[in-house]
Design an enzyme around this catalytic site. Structure first.
Site, PDB file in Angstrom:
ATOM      1  N   TYR A 225      13.596  31.868   3.065  1.00 27.50           N
ATOM      2  CA  TYR A 225      12.410  32.453   3.467  1.00 27.50           C
ATOM      3  C   TYR A 225      12.181  32.868   4.963  1.00 27.50           C
ATOM      4  O   TYR A 225      12.869  32.183   6.015  1.00 27.50           O
ATOM      5  CB  TYR A 225      11.217  31.793   3.470  1.00 27.50           C
ATOM      6  CG  TYR A 225      10.757  31.469   1.891  1.00 27.50           C
ATOM      7  CD1 TYR A 225      10.303  32.467   0.996  1.00 27.50           C
ATOM      8  CD2 TYR A 225      10.685  30.151   1.149  1.00 27.50           C
ATOM      9  CE1 TYR A 225       9.920  32.407   0.029  1.00 27.50           C
ATOM     10  CE2 TYR A 225      10.096  30.139  -0.045  1.00 27.50           C
ATOM     11  CZ  TYR A 225       9.899  31.009  -0.700  1.00 27.50           C
ATOM     12  OH  TYR A 225       9.595  31.081  -2.144  1.00 27.50           O
TER      13      TYR A 225
ATOM     14  N   CYS B 275      12.488  24.874   1.540  1.00 26.09           N
ATOM     15  CA  CYS B 275      11.487  25.636   0.475  1.00 26.09           C
ATOM     16  C   CYS B 275      10.628  24.401   0.059  1.00 26.09           C
ATOM     17  O   CYS B 275      10.780  23.054   0.287  1.00 26.09           O
ATOM     18  CB  CYS B 275      12.127  26.273  -0.442  1.00 26.09           C
ATOM     19  SG  CYS B 275      13.141  27.214   0.127  1.00 26.09           S
ATOM     20  N   MET B 276       9.696  24.818  -0.981  1.00 22.43           N
ATOM     21  CA  MET B 276       8.771  23.607  -1.556  1.00 22.43           C
ATOM     22  C   MET B 276       9.747  22.659  -2.347  1.00 22.43           C
ATOM     23  O   MET B 276       9.358  21.593  -2.381  1.00 22.43           O
ATOM     24  CB  MET B 276       7.868  24.368  -2.444  1.00 22.43           C
ATOM     25  CG  MET B 276       6.684  23.548  -2.900  1.00 22.43           C
ATOM     26  SD  MET B 276       5.623  24.257  -4.127  1.00 22.43           S
ATOM     27  CE  MET B 276       4.719  25.353  -3.089  1.00 22.43           C
ATOM     28  N   ASP B 277      10.659  23.241  -3.216  1.00 25.36           N
ATOM     29  CA  ASP B 277      11.523  22.398  -4.100  1.00 25.36           C
ATOM     30  C   ASP B 277      12.769  22.399  -4.010  1.00 25.36           C
ATOM     31  O   ASP B 277      13.541  21.419  -4.670  1.00 25.36           O
ATOM     32  CB  ASP B 277      11.110  23.129  -5.573  1.00 25.36           C
ATOM     33  CG  ASP B 277       9.750  23.262  -6.013  1.00 25.36           C
ATOM     34  OD1 ASP B 277       8.835  22.168  -5.678  1.00 25.36           O
ATOM     35  OD2 ASP B 277       9.222  24.347  -6.251  1.00 25.36           O
TER      36      ASP B 277
ATOM     37  N   LYS C 104       1.027  -1.228   0.104  1.00 26.51           N
ATOM     38  CA  LYS C 104      -0.053   0.044  -0.026  1.00 26.51           C
ATOM     39  C   LYS C 104       0.847   1.224   0.045  1.00 26.51           C
ATOM     40  O   LYS C 104       2.124   1.185   0.470  1.00 26.51           O
ATOM     41  CB  LYS C 104      -0.876  -0.108   0.973  1.00 26.51           C
ATOM     42  CG  LYS C 104      -0.115  -0.117   2.489  1.00 26.51           C
ATOM     43  CD  LYS C 104      -0.967  -0.347   3.807  1.00 26.51           C
ATOM     44  CE  LYS C 104       0.051  -0.635   4.835  1.00 26.51           C
ATOM     45  NZ  LYS C 104      -0.863  -1.078   6.379  1.00 26.51           N
TER      46      LYS C 104
ATOM     47  N   ARG D 186       1.280 -10.554   7.943  1.00 21.82           N
ATOM     48  CA  ARG D 186       1.166  -9.510   7.003  1.00 21.82           C
ATOM     49  C   ARG D 186       2.673  -8.510   7.117  1.00 21.82           C
ATOM     50  O   ARG D 186       2.516  -7.859   8.254  1.00 21.82           O
ATOM     51  CB  ARG D 186       0.067  -8.871   7.267  1.00 21.82           C
ATOM     52  CG  ARG D 186      -1.217  -9.564   7.012  1.00 21.82           C
ATOM     53  CD  ARG D 186      -2.596  -8.638   6.994  1.00 21.82           C
ATOM     54  NE  ARG D 186      -2.345  -7.859   8.414  1.00 21.82           N
ATOM     55  CZ  ARG D 186      -2.951  -8.123   9.355  1.00 21.82           C
ATOM     56  NH1 ARG D 186      -3.703  -9.540   9.503  1.00 21.82           N
ATOM     57  NH2 ARG D 186      -3.076  -7.478  10.364  1.00 21.82           N
TER      58      ARG D 186
ATOM     59  N   HIS E   3      -5.811  -6.580  13.199  1.00 17.20           N
ATOM     60  CA  HIS E   3      -4.811  -5.813  13.550  1.00 17.20           C
ATOM     61  C   HIS E   3      -4.444  -5.519  14.718  1.00 17.20           C
ATOM     62  O   HIS E   3      -4.959  -5.124  15.530  1.00 17.20           O
ATOM     63  CB  HIS E   3      -4.939  -4.588  12.749  1.00 17.20           C
ATOM     64  CG  HIS E   3      -3.737  -3.783  11.998  1.00 17.20           C
ATOM     65  ND1 HIS E   3      -2.326  -4.548  11.845  1.00 17.20           N
ATOM     66  CD2 HIS E   3      -3.521  -2.720  11.613  1.00 17.20           C
ATOM     67  CE1 HIS E   3      -1.698  -3.942  11.528  1.00 17.20           C
ATOM     68  NE2 HIS E   3      -2.151  -2.460  11.261  1.00 17.20           N
TER      69      HIS E   3
ATOM     70  N   ARG F   9     -10.770   0.941  14.333  1.00 17.21           N
ATOM     71  CA  ARG F   9     -10.552   1.584  12.859  1.00 17.21           C
ATOM     72  C   ARG F   9     -11.949   1.089  12.244  1.00 17.21           C
ATOM     73  O   ARG F   9     -12.607   1.676  12.022  1.00 17.21           O
ATOM     74  CB  ARG F   9      -9.218   1.528  12.424  1.00 17.21           C
ATOM     75  CG  ARG F   9      -8.887   2.247  11.337  1.00 17.21           C
ATOM     76  CD  ARG F   9      -7.407   2.301  10.781  1.00 17.21           C
ATOM     77  NE  ARG F   9      -6.832   0.755  10.339  1.00 17.21           N
ATOM     78  CZ  ARG F   9      -5.594   0.726  10.006  1.00 17.21           C
ATOM     79  NH1 ARG F   9      -4.725   1.349  10.103  1.00 17.21           N
ATOM     80  NH2 ARG F   9      -5.202  -0.639   9.690  1.00 17.21           N
TER      81      ARG F   9
HETATM   82  C1  LIG Z   1      -0.131  -1.760   6.869  1.00 15.64           C
HETATM   83  C2  LIG Z   1      -0.820  -2.859   7.637  1.00 15.64           C
HETATM   84  C3  LIG Z   1      -0.005  -3.989   8.025  1.00 15.64           C
HETATM   85  C4  LIG Z   1       1.791  -3.869   7.965  1.00 15.64           C
HETATM   86  O1  LIG Z   1       2.034  -3.371   9.096  1.00 15.64           O
HETATM   87  P1  LIG Z   1       3.803  -2.916   9.465  1.00 15.64           P
HETATM   88  O2  LIG Z   1       3.614  -2.416  10.600  1.00 15.64           O
HETATM   89  O3  LIG Z   1       4.045  -2.216   8.374  1.00 15.64           O
HETATM   90  O4  LIG Z   1       4.262  -4.393   9.402  1.00 15.64           O
HETATM   91  C5  LIG Z   1      -0.699  -4.957   8.454  1.00 15.64           C
HETATM   92  N1  LIG Z   1      -1.820  -5.213   8.511  1.00 15.64           N
HETATM   93  C6  LIG Z   1      -2.434  -4.023   8.117  1.00 15.64           C
HETATM   94  C7  LIG Z   1      -4.133  -4.251   8.176  1.00 15.64           C
HETATM   95  C8  LIG Z   1      -2.030  -2.817   7.569  1.00 15.64           C
HETATM   96  O5  LIG Z   1      -2.904  -1.928   7.390  1.00 15.64           O
END
Ligand SMILES: *Cc1c(COP(=O)(O)O)cnc(C)c1O
Length: 821
Positions: free
Chosen positions: A716, A764-766, A491, A674, A617, A588
């Site tokens: 700036y 700065c921005m860039d 992701k 995961r 999670h 969540r």
């Molecule tokens: C992002 C995410 C992970 C991975 O977490 P890490 O701390 O980067 O290993 C696992 N499960 C879910 C649902 C996540 O959103």
């Protein structure tokens, strides 16, 4: 190709059992990877078992590739039929491969140089190979093939026309060197040095040294640097003095090789035992390279090369950049820029790499002469076989010898006498959505071609090391039960690394699942040719059609979402794989304990939804203070998922652990884990930062340098004030690129030639400015924003955030470049 052998000889060499035997051609090729079968009939396929794969799973595909001779493990024997094939079995295929290599070695009567030591093995081997190859055909290990598996493969590469062998050996625990010694059987040994780092697998430094020295037990000579007394003492105790060839920077050893710095590099002065002097010039000035070069010189002298010949070879050596780089090419093409040595083995590796890239329209190879001593027609005949095997569509050949391919590879090939004439006639519009491999010997200066074909790279790039990703993946994999599956989180642009290349690598590494946050991210990966199952963590209600069309698997997290998706699939009359998010404390998304009863009822209403997995999670897996809470979460997860399982027919996978959890709660792997930030080289627990490899390096270059006096303001709001007379450099990276504004005014720093330069004034921005007072720097010099020597963790800490945020903030306008080191 090795010397041909038949079934009887094979039985004799490896002591195998015959399972079935057909009349067979003699064999002169050994293949361990079914994807590398060039011509089947004369090949012997030897499947190997690794920690992550088992070559025995690919016996059928080797058979389909035309192989008819197999040497397999006797347990378990393949349970399918291989008609008209010969099958032999041994108790350990790796040991058998080693014996075959040993046999191939015994047929070779030229000198063989065997190299080991803690650092510099690969570079010494490469350089030595290059200097010797100017006058003799050399067989040498490809890349850093120095393991129990790499060494036999290297030694099996010795062919009849070779005159000298150069091989490296690396070990990670005791009892390994004896096996490698049997295979390499060096006549000349070379010990580079002994590192100070503690190595796992050895009880002490002495034990490590003793083990390494076993490579030289039968060698006629042993070359080493006489300096480190501890090492020297052990060497003297262990070997007779006739065998030892020592060198040092100061007189008193066999060769004195002192170094003087010059304007253009260094001068190495050789004083020979007869007190005659000879000088070598090199552009290198760093201590490690100068040590490596001196090893090369002494090894060449021992072989009998003349100092003059060696000096010419040394002068031409450049740093060994063992890099394959993936760059974005023009017109949506992928460019693979291979600066690695241009020999046959290197070409094979590059073509194999090409094979695993995302599918594109054509495969194009731009190749120069190989500049390898030996028989050219024979060499180019092999190249032509490789090009056919890897289905190269178009070849651009540069040089004189390569035109041998005119006959072997007539297809769409074009030939040019030199690089310039190719660049002159190159039409950018003739490339479109292609896969282009560019591989040239150094003197052909193929950089010009790369420059012409790559998308413009702006001052700032994010370099992503694919080998580091592979290493980290395997690190986590090694901590899991063999059957635990791995879902990898790609992701947020793969934590900033760029999703398509990373996903493509994970596909090769046989990850089981990928996960993205939004449907669009999944669609993007599908459009880039990624085939792995992809889970969408936070699917939108508007995206159902896209989920279906692109075979994406949504997470279902609420009853209303379940109903909508279920109805959609029913109307479409189409099944869909889904995953259930169970909320055990994150609060969540996800189903809570109180929803479970209704959830189970509803699931039965929607038979088109196939439940592939259920997960929860963890909220504090990295923090021992939340240990109790985490265990509570894991218990409720088991409870909730158990209730669901008992009411449905599907057999969903269960998973709970993120990267931190894999380390702290290995007992709760369930069916899958995961993996997220760990893949990118960060152990948020802080236990394994050294075991993991940093994946990305953010680099930029200096646009301008200004000399300012004490008290002048910078940027700036006049926030930065020059603390003394000095210099600043402007770097083209700003907060719009993801360089956090909180790094302003000395909070952040960058590295120039390894030295820290603090940010001065507001980011700065860039762009931003850094104080380079006291650092020698020029416009165009490279600046490291973060990477190996500036850890992301400490940078994140210094501005009160976490590495996740810094990684994912790198803007997509920063070009990603991928490489293999
Ligand atoms: C992002 C995410 C992970 C991975 O977490 P890490 O701390 O980067 O290993 C696992 N499960 C879910 C649902 C996540 O959103």
């Amino acid at each position: 190709m090795i010397q041909p052998f038949d079934g009887d000889e094979l039985l004799r060499i490896v002591d195998a059992k015959t399972i079935q035997r057909e009349s067979m051609y003699s064999m002169h090729r050994i293949v361990t990877d079914s994807r590398q079968i060039v011509s089947g009939t004369n090949s012997l396929f030897i499947p190997l078992k690794g920690s992550n794969y088992d070559g025995h799973d690919f016996i059928l595909s080797a058979y389909q590739g035309g192989v008819r001779n197999f040497l397999v493990n006797e347990t378990p024997l393949p349970d399918y039929e291989l008609p008209k094939a010969s099958i032999f079995a041994v108790s350990d295929t790796l040991a058998a491969l080693q014996k075959l290599a040993q046999w191939n070695r015994s047929l070779f009567h030229g000198p063989v140089i065997g190299i080991t030591g803690s650092n510099g093995k690969t570079i010494v081997k490469e350089w030595l190979g290059q200097v010797i190859a100017k006058s003799h055909a050399v067989a040498k290990s490809p890349k850093s093939y120095n393991s129990q598996f790499g060494v036999p493969l290297s030694v099996l590469g010795i062919e009849e026309y070779h005159k000298v062998g150069v091989f490296e050996a690396g070990i990670s625990k005791t009892a390994e060197m004896e096996k490698l010694e049997k295979i390499i059987h060096p006549s000349i040994g070379l010990f580079t040095n002994l590192g100070t780092a503690h190595e796992e697998g050895f009880r002490s430094k002495t034990e490590k040294l003793e083990e390494k020295l076993k490579l030289f037990s039968r060698s006629r000579y042993l070359i080493y640097r006489e300096e480190n007394t501890e090492v020297s003492q052990i060497i003297h105790k262990r070997f007779s003095s006739e065998k030892l060839i020592s060198w040092s920077g100061i007189p008193g050893t066999d060769y004195t090789l002192s170094v003087k710095k010059t304007d253009t590099g260094s001068k190495i002065i050789l004083m020979r035992p007869d007190l005659s002097l000879f000088t070598f010039h090199t552009g290198f000035t760093d201590e490690a390279s100068l040590e490596n070069l001196r090893h090369v010189i002494v090894a060449c002298l021992t072989l009998g090369l003349a100092p003059k010949e060696i000096a010419e070879g040394i002068q031409e050596l450049k740093s060994v950049e063992m890099r394959l780089t993936i760059k974005e090419g023009i017109h949506n093409s992928i460019l693979i820029d291979d600066t690695y040595n241009n020999d046959l083995a290197g070409l094979g590796i590059a073509l194999e790499f090409l094979q695993h890239q995302r599918p594109k329209k054509r495969k194009i190879l731009i190749l120069s002469d190989l500049l390898q001593a030996g028989s050219a027609p024979e060499l180019y005949e092999k190249i032509s076989q490789l090009l056919h095997h890897y289905h190269i569509d178009v070849l651009y050949g540069v040089g004189q010898e390569i035109s041998f391919l005119r006959h072997g590879f007539p297809g769409n090939s074009r030939f040019y006498p030199d690089t310039n004439s190719l660049v002159q006639s190159l039409d950018p519009n003739s490339f479109d959505n292609d896969l282009i491999l560019i591989k040239g010997a150094r003197k052909f200066e193929f950089e010009q071609i790369v420059n012409a074909l790559q998308e413009r790279i702006h001052g700032t790039t994010l370099e992503v090391n694919l080998n580091a990703i592979r290493h980290n993946f395997n690190f986590y994999k090694s901590r899991l039960h063999p059957r635990t599956k791995i879902m990898v989180m790609v992701k947020a642009f793969a934590y900033g690394g760029g999703p398509e290349e990373i996903a493509n690598l994970l596909q090769q590494l046989r990850a089981d699942y990928l996960a993205v946050a939004y449907t669009d991210e999944g669609v993007y990966l599908r459009n880039k040719g990624i085939r792995l199952p992809i889970v969408v963590l936070n699917p939108e209600r508007e995206s159902f059609m896209n989920l279906l069309r692109h075979r994406l698997e949504p997470v279902v997290y609420s009853l209303s979402f379940l109903e909508e998706l279920g109805n959609f699939c029913q109307t479409q009359n189409s099944p869909m794989d889904i995953h259930l998010d169970l909320d055990t404390g994150m609060h969540r998304l996800g189903f809570e304990m109180k929803d479970i009863h209704i959830l189970a009822e509803s699931l039965i209403q929607y038979p088109s939804l196939k439940i592939r997995s259920m997960y929860t999670h963890l909220v504090g897996a990295d923090d021992p203070r939340h240990g109790e809470f985490t265990l509570e979460q894991l218990r409720s997860f088991q409870d909730m998922s158990g209730q669901i399982k008992s009411r449905i027919d599907d057999k969903p996978l269960m998973h709970a652990l993120n990267s931190a959890g894999i380390i702290r709660y290995p007992a709760y792997q369930f069916d899958m884990v995961r993996l997220g930030i760990g893949l990118y080289g960060i152990d948020v627990n802080g236990f394994y930062d050294l075991a993991l490899k940093p994946v990305s390096t953010l680099k930029s270059t200096i646009s301008q340098i200004k000399t300012l006096s004490k008290g002048q303001s910078i940027g700036y709001g006049r926030a930065g004030i020059m603390p003394e007379d000095g210099m600043i450099a402007t770097v083209p990276i700003g907060y719009a690129d993801g360089y956090d504004r909180r790094f302003s005014n000395g909070k952040g720093y960058m590295l120039i030639h390894g030295r820290p330069a603090p940010v001065i004034g507001n980011v700065c921005m860039d762009m931003c400015m850094i104080n380079i007072t006291g650092i020698e720097a020029r416009v165009g010099d490279e600046v490291t924003v973060y990477g190996e020597n500036i850890s992301l963790k400490s940078l994140a800490n210094s501005i009160g955030t976490i590495p996740y945020e810094l990684l994912t903030n790198i803007s997509t306008r920063v070009k990603r470049v991928y490489f293999l080191d």
